[in-house]
Design a protein around this motif. Structure first.
Motif, PDB file in Angstrom:
ATOM      1  N   LEU A 164      -2.183 -53.846  15.405  1.00  0.00           N
ATOM      2  CA  LEU A 164      -3.080 -53.667  14.265  1.00  0.00           C
ATOM      3  C   LEU A 164      -2.927 -54.805  13.267  1.00  0.00           C
ATOM      4  O   LEU A 164      -3.922 -55.377  12.807  1.00  0.00           O
ATOM      5  N   TYR A 165      -1.675 -55.175  12.952  1.00  0.00           N
ATOM      6  CA  TYR A 165      -1.436 -56.282  12.014  1.00  0.00           C
ATOM      7  C   TYR A 165      -1.961 -57.609  12.579  1.00  0.00           C
ATOM      8  O   TYR A 165      -2.510 -58.434  11.860  1.00  0.00           O
ATOM      9  N   SER A 166      -1.800 -57.806  13.869  1.00  0.00           N
ATOM     10  CA  SER A 166      -2.318 -59.019  14.502  1.00  0.00           C
ATOM     11  C   SER A 166      -3.837 -59.074  14.395  1.00  0.00           C
ATOM     12  O   SER A 166      -4.420 -60.122  14.097  1.00  0.00           O
ATOM     13  N   PHE A 167      -4.477 -57.938  14.643  1.00  0.00           N
ATOM     14  CA  PHE A 167      -5.933 -57.871  14.552  1.00  0.00           C
ATOM     15  C   PHE A 167      -6.404 -58.150  13.130  1.00  0.00           C
ATOM     16  O   PHE A 167      -7.330 -58.938  12.916  1.00  0.00           O
ATOM     17  N   ILE A 168      -5.777 -57.523  12.146  1.00  0.00           N
ATOM     18  CA  ILE A 168      -6.158 -57.719  10.746  1.00  0.00           C
ATOM     19  C   ILE A 168      -5.921 -59.167  10.327  1.00  0.00           C
ATOM     20  O   ILE A 168      -6.764 -59.777   9.673  1.00  0.00           O
ATOM     21  N   GLY A 169      -4.790 -59.735  10.729  1.00  0.00           N
ATOM     22  CA  GLY A 169      -4.493 -61.134  10.413  1.00  0.00           C
ATOM     23  C   GLY A 169      -5.529 -62.074  11.011  1.00  0.00           C
ATOM     24  O   GLY A 169      -6.001 -63.002  10.361  1.00  0.00           O
ATOM     25  N   GLY A 170      -5.907 -61.829  12.265  1.00  0.00           N
ATOM     26  CA  GLY A 170      -6.937 -62.646  12.918  1.00  0.00           C
ATOM     27  C   GLY A 170      -8.281 -62.521  12.232  1.00  0.00           C
ATOM     28  O   GLY A 170      -9.010 -63.501  12.079  1.00  0.00           O
ATOM     29  N   ALA A 171      -8.610 -61.308  11.791  1.00  0.00           N
ATOM     30  CA  ALA A 171      -9.883 -61.094  11.094  1.00  0.00           C
ATOM     31  C   ALA A 171      -9.904 -61.844   9.770  1.00  0.00           C
ATOM     32  O   ALA A 171     -10.925 -62.446   9.401  1.00  0.00           O
ATOM     33  N   ILE A 172      -8.778 -61.838   9.066  1.00  0.00           N
ATOM     34  CA  ILE A 172      -8.710 -62.547   7.782  1.00  0.00           C
ATOM     35  C   ILE A 172      -8.845 -64.051   7.994  1.00  0.00           C
ATOM     36  O   ILE A 172      -9.605 -64.724   7.289  1.00  0.00           O
ATOM     37  N   VAL A 173      -8.137 -64.586   8.982  1.00  0.00           N
ATOM     38  CA  VAL A 173      -8.226 -66.024   9.275  1.00  0.00           C
ATOM     39  C   VAL A 173      -9.644 -66.386   9.707  1.00  0.00           C
ATOM     40  O   VAL A 173     -10.202 -67.400   9.281  1.00  0.00           O
ATOM     41  N   GLY A 174     -10.268 -65.563  10.529  1.00  0.00           N
ATOM     42  CA  GLY A 174     -11.638 -65.819  10.973  1.00  0.00           C
ATOM     43  C   GLY A 174     -12.630 -65.797   9.832  1.00  0.00           C
ATOM     44  O   GLY A 174     -13.526 -66.642   9.755  1.00  0.00           O
TER      45      GLY A 174
END
Length: 66
Positions: A7-17
Motif C-alpha cells: 500500500l505504501y509503495s502504491f501511494i508513493g508511486g502515485a505521489i511521484v507520478g
C-alpha cells in the motif's frame, strides 16, 4: 512484502507520478503566448497580441507538417 508495504509503495508511486505529471504537463496556450511575448520584448521585439497569435499558429502548422 506485507500488505502495508504494498500500500505504501502504491501511494508513493502515485505521489511521484502526480508530481511528474504536474512538472511535465504543457502550459495553457494563454500562458505560453504571454511567455513568448515577454521573451520577444526582452530582445527588443514589440509584438501585439494578434501578431503573437499569428506567430503561434504559424509555428504550430510548421511543427504539424514535420
Amino acid at each position: 512484502m506485507s500488505n502495508t508495504g504494498i500500500l505504501y509503495s502504491f501511494i508513493g508511486g502515485a505521489i511521484v507520478g502526480a508530481a511528474a505529471a504536474l512538472l511535465l504537463a504543457p502550459e495553457k496556450g494563454e500562458n505560453t503566448r504571454r511567455r513568448i511575448k515577454e521573451i520577444l520584448q526582452k530582445k527588443g521585439i514589440l509584438c501585439s497580441d494578434n501578431e503573437i497569435d499569428a506567430l503561434v499558429e504559424q509555428l504550430t502548422e510548421e511543427m504539424d507538417a514535420k
